[in-house]
Design an enzyme around this catalytic site. Structure first.
Site, short mmCIF file in Angstrom:
data_model
loop_
_atom_site.label_atom_id
_atom_site.label_comp_id
_atom_site.label_asym_id
_atom_site.label_seq_id
_atom_site.Cartn_x
_atom_site.Cartn_y
_atom_site.Cartn_z
N THR A 86 64.97 25.09 21.02
CA THR A 86 65.57 25.66 19.82
C THR A 86 66.58 24.75 19.14
O THR A 86 66.88 24.94 17.97
CB THR A 86 66.26 27.01 20.13
N THR A 113 68.27 53.40 20.46
CA THR A 113 67.28 52.45 20.99
C THR A 113 67.80 51.02 20.98
O THR A 113 67.64 50.28 21.96
CB THR A 113 65.97 52.56 20.21
N GLY A 123 65.89 20.47 23.16
CA GLY A 123 65.40 21.72 23.74
C GLY A 123 64.41 22.41 22.83
O GLY A 123 63.99 21.86 21.80
N GLY A 165 62.23 21.11 35.39
CA GLY A 165 62.57 20.68 34.04
C GLY A 165 63.74 19.70 34.05
O GLY A 165 64.71 19.86 34.80
N VAL A 166 63.65 18.69 33.20
CA VAL A 166 64.70 17.66 33.19
C VAL A 166 66.04 18.24 32.78
O VAL A 166 67.09 17.76 33.22
CB VAL A 166 64.27 16.48 32.29
N ASP A 167 66.03 19.30 31.96
CA ASP A 167 67.31 19.91 31.58
C ASP A 167 67.97 20.58 32.78
O ASP A 167 69.19 20.47 32.98
CB ASP A 167 67.11 20.91 30.45
N ARG A 168 67.18 21.24 33.62
CA ARG A 168 67.74 21.85 34.83
C ARG A 168 68.25 20.77 35.78
O ARG A 168 69.33 20.92 36.37
CB ARG A 168 66.69 22.70 35.53
N LYS A 224 70.82 18.57 20.70
CA LYS A 224 72.24 18.27 20.87
C LYS A 224 72.39 16.77 21.07
O LYS A 224 71.60 16.15 21.79
CB LYS A 224 72.80 19.04 22.06
#
Length: 246
Positions: free
Chosen positions: A11, A174, A9, A99-102, A14
């Site tokens: 970030t 804030t 991915g 996307g292939v991850d989806r 895995k």
């Protein structure tokens, strides 16, 4: 030699051994200075039979991963999105634009529940996809994740902190207000999608959440199931198909 599963991915990387049934123990390595963690190969055996790869990561990281896998693996199979993936039919007019991850998360969800499912990915982006009881994908939505919302606000208004604050409904400073607003926006999309899915299905769909930011949203989504390795589960289900390695 064993088969291994890899989910690259934006970030994290895995990886897990594939025992022919599903992913084994999953190890995650966060990217370091826009590159792969130098320690990512520490859990791999010297030789791999088939390396099953799903990548939505930057091209440079994909190239670095392939450079390491090709000498180690007898075969590298990089999964692409097709109209039919295992027992899931992709609902995009042009399946390759999903996307292939989806896509693999949908395949993984199909292995977990035979009914309607809302599949929520929380990474750099927040993605929501609807899968019906027959395995047909009804499309989905994409929005910034809470982390990306905070980063985008900070980039445009540096006085707004990019992280921190206590998530609630009404922040009293804030940082708290930013945490409340960005988390609330994500939860609102999920609940709006679940309500629309329930009207379409005539029943409330299961909600499966995956991705690095999923745990932070779980408490705000009633009856959601945390499925952190859903992409690898889908990759494993696809790898079990008779023609998958052909």
């Amino acid at each position: 030699m064993s088969d291994w599963l890899f989910d690259l991915g934006n970030t994290r990387l895995k990886l897990a051994p594939f025992d022919g049934d599903g992913p084994g123990a999953v190890v995650a390595h966060a990217h370091v200075h826009e590159g792969l963690d130098p320690a990512w190969t520490s859990t791999l055996p010297p030789r791999i039979e088939i390396a099953w790869l799903a990548s939505v990561g930057p091209p440079a990281l994909r190239a670095a991963l392939l450079q390491a896998l090709v000498p180690r693996a007898a075969r590298v199979v990089e999964v692409r999105v097709e109209r039919r993936m295992a027992d899931v039919v992709i609902g995009y007019a042009e399946p390759t634009r999903l996307g292939v991850d989806r896509a693999l998360a949908l395949v993984g969800a199909r292995g977990r529940t035979p009914g309607w499912a809302l599949v929520v990915g929380v990474g750099t982006a927040l993605t929501v996809d609807l899968l019906d009881a027959g395995g047909r994908h009804h499309g989905g939505s994409i929005a910034p994740s809470p982390t990306l919302m905070r980063a985008a606000l900070h980039a445009r208004a540096p006085q707004l902190p990019p992280a921190g604050g206590v998530d609630g409904i009404f922040g009293t400073d804030t940082a708290d207000a930013l945490a409340a607003g960005c988390t609330g926006a994500a939860l609102g999309l999920i609940e709006r999608s679940r309500a629309a899915a329930a009207r379409l299905a005539g029943t409330t769909p299961a909600v499966l959440m995956h991705g690095g930011g999923a745990a932070a949203l779980l408490d705000g989504v009633d009856a959601a199931v945390h499925a952190p390795s859903l992409v690898l589960e889908g990759l494993a289900r696809l790898a079990r198909q008779p023609a998958a390695a052909g």
